[in-house]
Design a protein around this motif. Structure first.
Motif, PDB file in Angstrom:
ATOM      1  N   ALA A   1      56.159  33.519  39.275  1.00 19.52           N
ATOM      2  CA  ALA A   1      56.823  34.008  40.542  1.00 19.52           C
ATOM      3  C   ALA A   1      55.772  33.769  41.524  1.00 19.52           C
ATOM      4  CB  ALA A   1      57.237  35.101  40.189  1.00 19.52           C
ATOM      5  N   VAL A   2      54.546  34.439  41.100  1.00 20.50           N
ATOM      6  CA  VAL A   2      53.446  34.243  42.379  1.00 20.50           C
ATOM      7  C   VAL A   2      53.349  33.055  42.887  1.00 20.50           C
ATOM      8  CG1 VAL A   2      51.047  34.951  43.065  1.00 20.50           C
ATOM      9  CG2 VAL A   2      52.569  36.453  41.874  1.00 20.50           C
ATOM     10  N   ARG A   3      52.882  31.898  41.842  1.00 20.71           N
ATOM     11  CA  ARG A   3      52.773  30.651  42.037  1.00 20.71           C
ATOM     12  C   ARG A   3      54.009  30.166  43.111  1.00 20.71           C
ATOM     13  NH1 ARG A   3      54.401  26.115  40.203  1.00 20.71           N
ATOM     14  NH2 ARG A   3      55.165  26.946  38.284  1.00 20.71           N
ATOM     15  N   GLU A   4      55.049  30.180  42.513  1.00 22.86           N
ATOM     16  CA  GLU A   4      56.193  29.422  42.918  1.00 22.86           C
ATOM     17  C   GLU A   4      56.470  30.003  44.357  1.00 22.86           C
ATOM     18  OE1 GLU A   4      59.262  30.032  40.254  1.00 22.86           O
ATOM     19  OE2 GLU A   4      58.633  28.387  38.904  1.00 22.86           O
TER      20      GLU A   4
ATOM     21  N   MET B   1      47.916  31.067  31.621  1.00 22.02           N
ATOM     22  CA  MET B   1      47.842  31.002  33.394  1.00 22.02           C
ATOM     23  C   MET B   1      47.960  29.223  33.549  1.00 22.02           C
ATOM     24  SD  MET B   1      47.782  34.092  34.832  1.00 22.02           S
ATOM     25  CE  MET B   1      48.379  34.830  33.313  1.00 22.02           C
ATOM     26  N   ILE B   2      47.085  28.698  32.679  1.00 21.67           N
ATOM     27  CA  ILE B   2      47.114  27.120  32.999  1.00 21.67           C
ATOM     28  C   ILE B   2      48.332  26.621  32.768  1.00 21.67           C
ATOM     29  CG2 ILE B   2      45.966  25.078  31.877  1.00 21.67           C
ATOM     30  CD1 ILE B   2      43.652  26.692  31.197  1.00 21.67           C
ATOM     31  N   GLU B   3      49.130  27.159  31.701  1.00 14.34           N
ATOM     32  CA  GLU B   3      50.594  26.579  31.168  1.00 14.34           C
ATOM     33  C   GLU B   3      51.499  27.070  32.391  1.00 14.34           C
ATOM     34  OE1 GLU B   3      51.178  28.355  27.459  1.00 14.34           O
ATOM     35  OE2 GLU B   3      49.733  27.040  26.456  1.00 14.34           O
ATOM     36  N   GLU B   4      51.284  28.062  33.039  1.00 12.41           N
ATOM     37  CA  GLU B   4      52.208  28.264  34.153  1.00 12.41           C
ATOM     38  C   GLU B   4      51.934  27.861  35.562  1.00 12.41           C
ATOM     39  OE1 GLU B   4      54.974  29.644  33.657  1.00 12.41           O
ATOM     40  OE2 GLU B   4      54.296  30.400  31.656  1.00 12.41           O
ATOM     41  N   GLY B   5      50.845  26.734  35.337  1.00 18.07           N
ATOM     42  CA  GLY B   5      50.653  26.142  36.709  1.00 18.07           C
ATOM     43  C   GLY B   5      49.420  26.649  37.679  1.00 18.07           C
ATOM     44  N   LEU B   6      48.846  27.686  37.102  1.00 21.43           N
ATOM     45  CA  LEU B   6      47.569  28.026  37.920  1.00 21.43           C
ATOM     46  C   LEU B   6      46.508  27.600  37.719  1.00 21.43           C
ATOM     47  CD1 LEU B   6      50.070  30.359  38.055  1.00 21.43           C
ATOM     48  CD2 LEU B   6      48.138  32.142  38.470  1.00 21.43           C
ATOM     49  N   ALA B   7      45.523  27.278  38.902  1.00 23.48           N
ATOM     50  CA  ALA B   7      44.114  27.061  38.546  1.00 23.48           C
ATOM     51  C   ALA B   7      43.225  28.175  38.396  1.00 23.48           C
ATOM     52  CB  ALA B   7      43.431  26.418  39.871  1.00 23.48           C
TER      53      ALA B   7
ATOM     54  N   PRO C   1      45.186  35.447  43.633  1.00 25.73           N
ATOM     55  CA  PRO C   1      45.682  36.647  42.858  1.00 25.73           C
ATOM     56  C   PRO C   1      45.125  36.842  41.598  1.00 25.73           C
ATOM     57  CG  PRO C   1      47.179  34.854  42.846  1.00 25.73           C
ATOM     58  CD  PRO C   1      46.197  34.169  43.636  1.00 25.73           C
ATOM     59  N   GLY C   2      44.757  38.078  41.335  1.00 22.76           N
ATOM     60  CA  GLY C   2      44.351  38.574  39.914  1.00 22.76           C
ATOM     61  C   GLY C   2      45.144  39.624  39.507  1.00 22.76           C
ATOM     62  N   ARG C   3      44.811  40.793  40.043  1.00 23.55           N
ATOM     63  CA  ARG C   3      45.711  42.198  39.816  1.00 23.55           C
ATOM     64  C   ARG C   3      47.069  41.817  39.831  1.00 23.55           C
ATOM     65  NH1 ARG C   3      43.278  47.102  41.471  1.00 23.55           N
ATOM     66  NH2 ARG C   3      42.160  45.766  42.858  1.00 23.55           N
ATOM     67  N   SER C   4      47.568  41.347  41.014  1.00 21.24           N
ATOM     68  CA  SER C   4      49.039  41.096  40.994  1.00 21.24           C
ATOM     69  C   SER C   4      49.905  40.381  40.127  1.00 21.24           C
ATOM     70  CB  SER C   4      49.277  40.650  42.611  1.00 21.24           C
ATOM     71  OG  SER C   4      48.876  39.156  42.831  1.00 21.24           O
ATOM     72  N   VAL C   5      48.891  39.575  39.285  1.00 25.23           N
ATOM     73  CA  VAL C   5      49.558  38.774  38.246  1.00 25.23           C
ATOM     74  C   VAL C   5      49.492  39.486  36.911  1.00 25.23           C
ATOM     75  CG1 VAL C   5      49.103  36.486  36.952  1.00 25.23           C
ATOM     76  CG2 VAL C   5      48.924  36.551  39.486  1.00 25.23           C
ATOM     77  N   ILE C   6      48.604  40.107  36.501  1.00 24.63           N
ATOM     78  CA  ILE C   6      48.022  40.533  35.062  1.00 24.63           C
ATOM     79  C   ILE C   6      48.348  42.036  35.164  1.00 24.63           C
ATOM     80  CG2 ILE C   6      45.821  40.985  35.317  1.00 24.63           C
ATOM     81  CD1 ILE C   6      47.692  39.004  32.459  1.00 24.63           C
ATOM     82  N   GLY C   7      48.169  42.947  36.194  1.00 25.59           N
ATOM     83  CA  GLY C   7      47.978  44.274  36.215  1.00 25.59           C
ATOM     84  C   GLY C   7      49.448  44.985  35.432  1.00 25.59           C
ATOM     85  N   GLN C   8      50.438  44.739  35.797  1.00 23.99           N
ATOM     86  CA  GLN C   8      51.733  45.312  35.297  1.00 23.99           C
ATOM     87  C   GLN C   8      51.840  44.890  33.892  1.00 23.99           C
ATOM     88  OE1 GLN C   8      55.393  45.092  37.509  1.00 23.99           O
ATOM     89  NE2 GLN C   8      56.554  46.453  36.134  1.00 23.99           N
TER      90      GLN C   8
END
Length: 481
Positions: A67-70, A101-107, A315-322
């Motif tokens: 969601a963040v990446r898109e 993360m890689i599979e979801e298209g993030l560097a 982004p880091g916390r906003s991806v993995i925190g919850q």
């Protein structure tokens, strides 16, 4: 709780699972009413893997990363540019999560040789890795250049020479960004714009042109843009607006110096998330913040008559925190009387009075001690951070109580949850679930008091698997020589 004047009946449910802070899969079972995460009972997880236990909801992590990446890439395209989204691995990193993360298209954004090693072990394309750090060793720089790291972020003038030498020795041209301090500091709802910086990261923005001039003298370096990180737990975009405006203000000068447009602008990360129910309504929506950030950069480019640069975010916390929940077992409880008048009471405690069924300040606090603490979550001790907790192994009709969840370490600041409301009959043997522990909990963990680090377990669709092995006391002892 002791009855006091002005008490009232509370409709607050101290058993409720707040979906705004717990992972989407977290819920009470329809029969046993135990907390389930990824369709698995919390007690099943602790019985199999032990307590304390870090639990990572794989689907929640993947969905938020996507969601963040898109959102960031969609809004970048809307204003006529592109965006690369790096996952800031410092928030939480292991091989398995890096693969997600890689599979979801993030560097991937790394800040040490160890983080680089994990990223490569996860199968990351080196060209999709950014390397940060204010004190990269020569060996780390040489390794990064050797494996083909896509971008190295220069933090000091000394690093210019080190990276240039490493790239020249490897017969490569290394892409680099320069980290600068815009003088904008953002945190939660507020930001402060200053003209000076007093911190270890980056270079003053006023020095950017001179320092970029040094970078451009090296044929082995390819300067691609500026990088700026303005803070953490940011709920509004005002700080990004001012920071981007300041950075873009020097891009025309840098372009003239380089003889070409500066192709990229990295605005860092720091997007805020809700740690407690009280924060949930104010936490930013990722789609909204992405749209605002794209508009901010587009407006800045128009103001300075620039081609809109390609954007990068971290982004880091906003991806993995919850996605993370930590499970603990209660060891002891005790009640402490709170003295003083309502006017002298802690405002944060008073704010919970309606949940406790009170019209005035609480008169007592229930201390709940668990089998972990600051060794598995250092953030409350380091930053005064607060968290949200629920009893996971049962529900209760007991009257709500003001609680503070504390750890087992020899420190008065060993606090896991500063304040929350639980059923007043919380007792030894209960399993507690603390939400939003996916970021900076395992990553900052320690062996204080020779307490072993807990394992990390991933859950998904009724299945659980260990993704980071826990430690034992014997393994800690074996390190002594």
């Amino acid at each position: 709780m002791t009855e006091t004047a002005g008490t009232q009946t509370s409709a607050f449910d101290a058993n409720a699972i707040d979906a705004r802070v717990f992972p989407p899969s977290a819920r009470r079972g329809s029969q046993c009413e135990q907390l389930k995460i990824g369709e698995i009972r919390a007690t099943e997880l602790t019985e199999q893997f032990g307590s304390p236990l870090y639990v990572m909801d794989e689907q929640a992590a993947r969905s938020k990363a996507r969601a963040v990446r898109e959102a960031l890439q969609r809004e970048a395209r809307r204003v006529g540019t592109e965006a690369t989204v790096y996952y800031a691995t410092k928030a939480f990193l292991c091989v398995e999560v890096a693969k997600w993360m890689i599979e979801e298209g993030l560097a991937l954004d790394v800040a040490s040789g160890g983080e680089l090693l994990v990223a490569l072990a996860a199968g990351a394309d080196p060209a999709q890795i950014g390397f940060h750090g204010n004190n990269k060793s020569v060996a780390e720089i040489e390794r990064a250049v050797e494996v083909g790291v896509g971008t190295i972020i220069l933090d000091s003038e000394i690093e210019i020479e080190r990276v240039a030498a490493a790239a020249k020795a490897a017969n490569k041209v290394q892409r680099v960004r320069l980290r600068v301090n815009s003088g904008v500091h953002a945190s939660t709802h507020d930001f402060l714009a200053t003209s000076h910086e007093d911190q270890k990261f980056g270079q003053p923005l006023a020095e950017a042109t001179r320092i970029v001039g040094q970078i451009l003298t090296h044929d082995s370096l390819d300067f691609v843009g500026l990088h700026c990180h303005i803070g953490s737990q940011i709920f509004a975009t005002d700080g990004f607006r001012e920071s981007a405006r300041r950075l873009l203000g020097v891009y025309a000068e840098l372009a003239a110096l380089a003889g070409r447009p500066i192709p990229e602008l990295n605005l860092g990360g720091g997007f805020g998330i809700a740690y407690t129910s009280e924060d949930a309504d104010a936490a930013p929506d990722v789609a909204k913040i992405a749209a605002e950030l794209a508009d901010i950069v587009a407006a800045g480019a128009r103001e300075y008559d620039l081609q809109i640069p390609k954007l990068a975010f971290e982004p880091g916390r906003s991806v993995i925190g919850q996605a993370g929940v930590t499970l603990y077992t209660v060891g002891t409880t005790k009640t402490v009387q709170l003295g003083g008048s309502d006017a002298e009471a802690n405002p944060a405690d008073v704010a919970l009075a309606p949940q406790l069924g009170l019209t005035g300040a609480p008169s007592e606090r229930l201390y709940v001690s668990v089998d972990g603490g600051m060794s598995d979550n250092a953030r409350p001790a380091l930053y005064g951070s607060d968290y949200h907790v629920r009893i996971a192994n049962r529900v209760s009709t007991a009257a709500p109580a003001l609680v503070r969840v504390v750890g087992k370490h020899c420190e008065s600041g060993d606090i896991v949850v500063q304040r929350d409301v639980l059923p007043g009959d919380v007792q030894p043997g209960d399993t507690l679930a603390v939400a939003v522990t996916g970021a900076y909990c395992w990553a900052l963990s320690s062996n204080y008091n020779y307490v072993p680090r807990p394992p990390v377990v991933a859950v998904r669709d009724g299945e659980a698997r260990m993704i980071v092995r826990g430690e034992t006391e014997e393994e800690l002892l074996a390190k002594s020589v």
